[in-house]
Scaffold this motif. Structure first.
Motif, mmCIF file in Angstrom:
data_model
loop_
_atom_site.group_PDB
_atom_site.id
_atom_site.type_symbol
_atom_site.label_atom_id
_atom_site.label_comp_id
_atom_site.label_asym_id
_atom_site.label_seq_id
_atom_site.Cartn_x
_atom_site.Cartn_y
_atom_site.Cartn_z
ATOM 1 N N VAL A 1 -18.400 9.079 -1.194
ATOM 2 C CA VAL A 1 -17.262 9.394 -0.329
ATOM 3 C C VAL A 1 -16.838 8.208 0.521
ATOM 4 O O VAL A 1 -15.642 7.920 0.672
ATOM 5 C CB VAL A 1 -17.610 10.595 0.572
ATOM 6 C CG1 VAL A 1 -16.513 10.816 1.616
ATOM 7 C CG2 VAL A 1 -17.793 11.844 -0.280
ATOM 8 N N ILE A 2 -17.796 7.476 1.095
ATOM 9 C CA ILE A 2 -17.476 6.393 2.040
ATOM 10 C C ILE A 2 -16.521 5.357 1.445
ATOM 11 O O ILE A 2 -15.537 4.977 2.081
ATOM 12 C CB ILE A 2 -18.769 5.732 2.554
ATOM 13 C CG1 ILE A 2 -19.486 6.695 3.512
ATOM 14 C CG2 ILE A 2 -18.470 4.416 3.268
ATOM 15 C CD1 ILE A 2 -20.793 6.158 4.055
ATOM 16 N N LEU B 1 -8.760 4.492 0.839
ATOM 17 C CA LEU B 1 -7.721 4.985 -0.063
ATOM 18 C C LEU B 1 -7.151 6.304 0.432
ATOM 19 O O LEU B 1 -5.932 6.520 0.397
ATOM 20 C CB LEU B 1 -8.306 5.150 -1.475
ATOM 21 C CG LEU B 1 -7.349 5.686 -2.538
ATOM 22 C CD1 LEU B 1 -6.156 4.743 -2.705
ATOM 23 C CD2 LEU B 1 -8.078 5.867 -3.872
ATOM 24 N N LEU B 2 -8.024 7.188 0.930
ATOM 25 C CA LEU B 2 -7.557 8.467 1.444
ATOM 26 C C LEU B 2 -6.656 8.278 2.662
ATOM 27 O O LEU B 2 -5.635 8.970 2.821
ATOM 28 C CB LEU B 2 -8.762 9.345 1.810
ATOM 29 C CG LEU B 2 -9.637 9.818 0.641
ATOM 30 C CD1 LEU B 2 -10.855 10.558 1.160
ATOM 31 C CD2 LEU B 2 -8.849 10.710 -0.303
ATOM 32 N N LEU B 3 -7.011 7.328 3.529
ATOM 33 C CA LEU B 3 -6.180 7.049 4.699
ATOM 34 C C LEU B 3 -4.814 6.506 4.296
ATOM 35 O O LEU B 3 -3.780 6.865 4.883
ATOM 36 C CB LEU B 3 -6.893 6.059 5.621
ATOM 37 C CG LEU B 3 -8.135 6.583 6.352
ATOM 38 C CD1 LEU B 3 -8.818 5.456 7.115
ATOM 39 C CD2 LEU B 3 -7.766 7.718 7.296
ATOM 40 N N LEU B 4 -4.791 5.627 3.291
ATOM 41 C CA LEU B 4 -3.525 5.064 2.810
ATOM 42 C C LEU B 4 -2.624 6.154 2.254
ATOM 43 O O LEU B 4 -1.416 6.197 2.524
ATOM 44 C CB LEU B 4 -3.807 3.997 1.743
ATOM 45 C CG LEU B 4 -2.589 3.276 1.157
ATOM 46 C CD1 LEU B 4 -1.842 2.527 2.256
ATOM 47 C CD2 LEU B 4 -3.019 2.315 0.051
ATOM 48 N N GLY C 1 2.648 11.011 5.224
ATOM 49 C CA GLY C 1 3.238 11.282 6.522
ATOM 50 C C GLY C 1 4.573 10.576 6.693
ATOM 51 O O GLY C 1 5.540 11.140 7.246
ATOM 52 N N THR C 2 4.667 9.335 6.238
ATOM 53 C CA THR C 2 5.918 8.575 6.319
ATOM 54 C C THR C 2 7.025 9.249 5.509
ATOM 55 O O THR C 2 8.174 9.364 5.945
ATOM 56 C CB THR C 2 5.701 7.142 5.814
ATOM 57 O OG1 THR C 2 4.674 6.520 6.588
ATOM 58 C CG2 THR C 2 6.967 6.326 5.938
ATOM 59 N N CYS C 3 6.670 9.694 4.302
ATOM 60 C CA CYS C 3 7.648 10.366 3.437
ATOM 61 C C CYS C 3 8.163 11.649 4.087
ATOM 62 O O CYS C 3 9.369 11.920 4.093
ATOM 63 C CB CYS C 3 7.006 10.665 2.090
ATOM 64 S SG CYS C 3 8.103 11.448 0.905
#
Length: 262
Positions: free
Chosen positions: A210-211, A216-219, A225-227
């Protein structure tokens, strides 16, 4: 915890702790203690159990390592743990037959091939004869003998007797995540410190998976969110212009009808 042994035995009352050092240069160890006497294992079963996990039955190189094992057993068997008497197999054994008692002590060898000559026999041991495999005494409730308490010194026993055992492993380059708090061993003569108790399992393995995926998950989260923000902004713009257009149409229609009446 259910544990399967090489002989096919299993028990629900086994306590095992794998102990590794924070510097990752010293061996790791595992103490296997069985509460039920019927679940303890022979010398060969203990040896196979250690080897099946990539280790060996314990060999001891010097007095410092002996003291280290003693301190680990003291932590394992401290009051409140429910652990009491029960000797532990170590990897010392004798494979000679028909030898005299005088030559007998020199015939013992380590099952992992270690050339260590360190010994910690109890008084008048080894007794030899049919007793060819070695245990480390752990009988804190027994009355002391001629050599003192039956604690941590060595005794030869019949190889088919049933005991607990101690495994030894190569240092872990990438140790598993500790699930218990680290503790220090500061016993007299002990040169090792910063001992970390670890227990391998599914959760530590999942952490390693997971670490690395967190960036990648944050990106992906930021992009999503931007979309959503842009779509919401456009939707508000359309809502603002729609009423003006409707008012303008109604206004023109009203003026035209007024002119017809005149």
């Amino acid at each position: 915890m259910k544990t399967f042994l090489p002989s096919g035995l299993h028990t629900y009352s086994i306590r095992r702790q794998k102990v590794c050092f924070a510097d990752f240069k010293h061996p790791c160890y595992k103490m296997a203690y069985f509460h039920e006497l019927s679940s303890r294992v022979s010398f060969q079963e203990a040896r196979l159990a250690c080897e099946s996990e990539g280790g060996v039955l314990l060999s001891l190189e010097n007095e410092a390592e002996q003291k280290l094992i003693e301190s680990m057993l003291q932590n394992l068997t401290k009051p409140g743990t429910g652990i009491s008497d029960g000797d532990f197999w170590i990897g010392l054994w004798r494979n000679g037959n028909g030898q005299t008692s005088g030559a007998c002590p020199d015939l013992y060898q380590w099952s992992d091939g270690s050339s260590s000559q360190y010994r910690n026999w109890y008084t008048d041991e080894p007794s030899c004869g049919s007793e060819k495999c070695v245990v480390m005494y752990h009988q804190p409730t027994a009355n002391p003998g001629l050599g003192g308490p039956y604690l941590y010194q060595w005794n030869d026993d019949r190889c088919n007797m049933k005991h607990n055992y101690i495994c030894k492993y190569e240092p872990e380059i990438n140790p598993t995540t500790p699930v218990e708090k680290p503790y220090l061993t500061n016993q007299p003569g002990d040169t090792h410190q910063n001992v970390v108790v670890t227990e391998a399992g599914i959760i530590p393995n999942l952490i390693y998976v997971v670490i690395p995926t967190i960036p990648l998950l944050l990106l992906i989260l930021v992009a999503f969110g931007t979309c959503c923000f842009q779509m919401l902004h456009k939707s508000k713009g359309r809502t603002k212009t729609s009423p003006n257009q409707s008012t303008l149409w109604i206004s023109k229609s009203t003026r035209k009808e007024s002119g017809m009446e005149v």
